[in-house]
Design an enzyme around this catalytic site. Structure first.
Site, PDB file in Angstrom:
ATOM      1  N   SER A  96      -1.987  -7.788  13.555  1.00 19.23           N
ATOM      2  CA  SER A  96      -1.785  -8.030  12.121  1.00 19.23           C
ATOM      3  C   SER A  96      -3.036  -8.453  11.361  1.00 19.23           C
ATOM      4  O   SER A  96      -2.979  -8.583  10.135  1.00 19.23           O
ATOM      5  CB  SER A  96      -0.678  -9.075  11.908  1.00 19.23           C
ATOM      6  OG  SER A  96       0.587  -8.467  11.996  1.00 19.23           O
ATOM      7  N   LYS A  99      -4.122  -6.423   8.383  1.00 12.81           N
ATOM      8  CA  LYS A  99      -3.735  -6.704   6.995  1.00 12.81           C
ATOM      9  C   LYS A  99      -4.909  -7.201   6.156  1.00 12.81           C
ATOM     10  O   LYS A  99      -4.877  -7.109   4.918  1.00 12.81           O
ATOM     11  CB  LYS A  99      -2.587  -7.731   6.969  1.00 12.81           C
ATOM     12  CG  LYS A  99      -1.284  -7.214   7.582  1.00 12.81           C
ATOM     13  CD  LYS A  99      -0.185  -8.268   7.521  1.00 12.81           C
ATOM     14  CE  LYS A  99       1.145  -7.735   8.036  1.00 12.81           C
ATOM     15  NZ  LYS A  99       1.185  -7.570   9.498  1.00 12.81           N
ATOM     16  N   SER A 287       2.576 -12.635   7.078  1.00 14.60           N
ATOM     17  CA  SER A 287       2.377 -11.438   7.899  1.00 14.60           C
ATOM     18  C   SER A 287       3.525 -10.453   7.686  1.00 14.60           C
ATOM     19  O   SER A 287       4.169  -9.992   8.634  1.00 14.60           O
ATOM     20  CB  SER A 287       2.241 -11.802   9.383  1.00 14.60           C
ATOM     21  OG  SER A 287       1.552 -10.778  10.076  1.00 14.60           O
TER      22      SER A 287
END
Length: 454
Positions: A96, A99, A287
């Site tokens: 993640s 991102k 997230s």
């Protein structure tokens, strides 16, 4: 590296009796007043941690077997200079922390005050209307008092666009035109390509559509990280909208049908999402995979790429290249990081964070303000605590987390004991349990917080 200038953060220091509001000297009879503004983070001209000092502080911690294979970089937040690393240029699975790339690209191509619009337009006859998705998955069908984001109620800035309000506005426009019965169509043509993520599990992410309500959750009130998702989020949204129109006295005949709105169709009503800055903060803090993929598609639209997983990944890559980010070893396949074939070297993650901190790029600040805070917010809420021996990072560490099977990553900023802003990226591949690996990473960052490392 990307940066050549320093980041200076100032903190307000309240003086004692006799200090004037603008920091000028007090009358002669009074004691000297301290300066109103004092540096909280040192600048590029000051001494920075040395490689030898960092090695002494981190040597044992980076050898923790729970980390498995660790690639990492520690850089100076003011200059972007690499201070210490191992495999820092080696491509690794970002999970993640992908991102960060999505967010930097979005805020580079689009103004921070950009909002995503969901519209209702007129159809071929006065009794035909079309609900047009603009790509906002946060559109909510709940009353504002019932909306929760990671357990917290929403405020004016964070409140999502309201499907209830859109129904009210649409009903008012229809009634003003003397229309009481309609046929409802819904347009999802903005997005292209497969709806399902390659690693879709129906929980971490479900099918993507340009028309969604409450991120396609099966139960809109289920405020959890991995709620069950519906198979057809656009049909869910259209059905909910039909019900809301009925509550406003407008009869919807038949079942909502998927259509494509005519170009230039007359508008009836619209609602808009929070600003892009707030959306970026939300997707980073929590997230949020669905929101990250939606924001990546906004990058694709702005970059004139196909509005799909592949097009969004290409648009983000293209945008970062344009910023001067060294992209060797970077392979993006989505905007959320769920794709296990994504690769990013630690140095690229640190470059992204340093760029967001740069005075030359103030539009990127939401990347920093959206980072979870150790022991305080988002995905770091339960980390950096006494039980793990990492309480020294509580409230000081700001970082994006990442987690896939056997992969744990952490990339963010920390202020060291000398007030120096450091940027770090830790990327592990290990068979150790996730909690064990995360605690080992957190101990490294806590050591950075407690070390001047000269």
């Amino acid at each position: 590296m990307v940066l050549s200038s320093a980041v200076t953060v100032v903190a307000l220091v309240v003086g004692g009796t006799g200090a004037s509001a603008d920091g000028t000297a007090a009358p002669a009879a009074a004691a000297p007043a301290p300066a109103v503004l004092a540096p909280a983070v040192t600048t590029a001209g000051d001494d920075i941690p040395t490689t030898a000092g960092l090695q002494r502080a981190l040597a044992q911690l980076v050898q923790d077997k729970a980390l498995g294979t660790l690639n990492f970089a520690v850089t100076d937040g003011g200059t972007g200079k690499l201070l210490l690393g191992s495999g820092e240029g080696t491509p690794a699975t970002p999970a993640s922390t992908t991102k960060l790339a999505t967010s930097v690209a979005a805020l580079t191509l689009l103004p921070a005050d950009t909002r995503i619009t969901t519209r209702v337009v007129a159809g071929a006859t006065p009794s035909d209307i079309t609900l047009v998705g603009g790509g906002d998955p946060t559109l909510s069908g709940l009353p504002v008092g019932q909306i929760r984001i990671a357990g917290a109620p929403v405020d004016t800035d964070s409140a999502p666009a309201s499907l209830i309000e859109l129904a009210q506005r649409t009903a008012a426009a229809l009634k003003a035109a003397g229309v009481a019965t309609v046929h409802l169509g819904y347009d999802t043509s903005l997005f292209t390509g497969p709806a399902a993520h390659k690693y879709n599990d129906g929980y971490n992410i479900g099918p993507m559509a340009s028309l969604m309500v409450d991120e396609g959750r099966n139960d809109p009130t289920e405020d959890t990280d991995v709620p069950p998702r519906v198979v057809d989020p656009a049909a869910q949204a259209a059905g909910r909208f039909a019900d809301l129109l009925g509550a406003q006295g407008i009869t919807v005949g038949g079942k909502p049908a998927q259509v494509v709105a005519a170009a230039g169709a007359a508008p009836l009503a619209q609602v808009q999402s929070p600003t892009l800055a707030r959306l970026v903060e939300r997707l980073l803090t929590n997230s949020d995979n669905t929101l990250a993929e939606a924001v990546a598609r906004q990058v694709a639209i702005a970059a004139h790429q196909p509005v799909s997983y592949d097009g969004a990944a290409a648009a983000v890559t293209q945008t970062l290249q344009g910023l001067g980010i060294p992209m060797a070893g970077v392979q993006l396949n989505d905007g959320s990081g769920l794709n296990v074939k994504n690769t990013i070297p630690p140095l690229v993650l640190s470059d992204l964070l340093a760029l967001a901190a740069s005075p030359e790029h103030p539009q990127l600040r939401p990347v920093l303000t959206g980072l979870p805070i150790g022991a305080f917010s988002g995905t770091l809420l339960s980390r950096f605590n006494a039980a793990q021996g990492t309480v020294g990072g509580a409230g000081i560490v700001h970082a994006k987390t990442g987690s896939l099977s056997n992969v744990n990553t952490l990339a963010g900023t920390v202020v060291d004991a000398d007030g120096r802003l450091l940027v770090f990226a830790l990327m592990t591949k290990t068979t150790a349990g996730a909690d064990t690996a995360r605690a080992a990473m957190d101990r490294i960052v806590t050591a950075l917080a407690g070390c001047g490392c000269k």
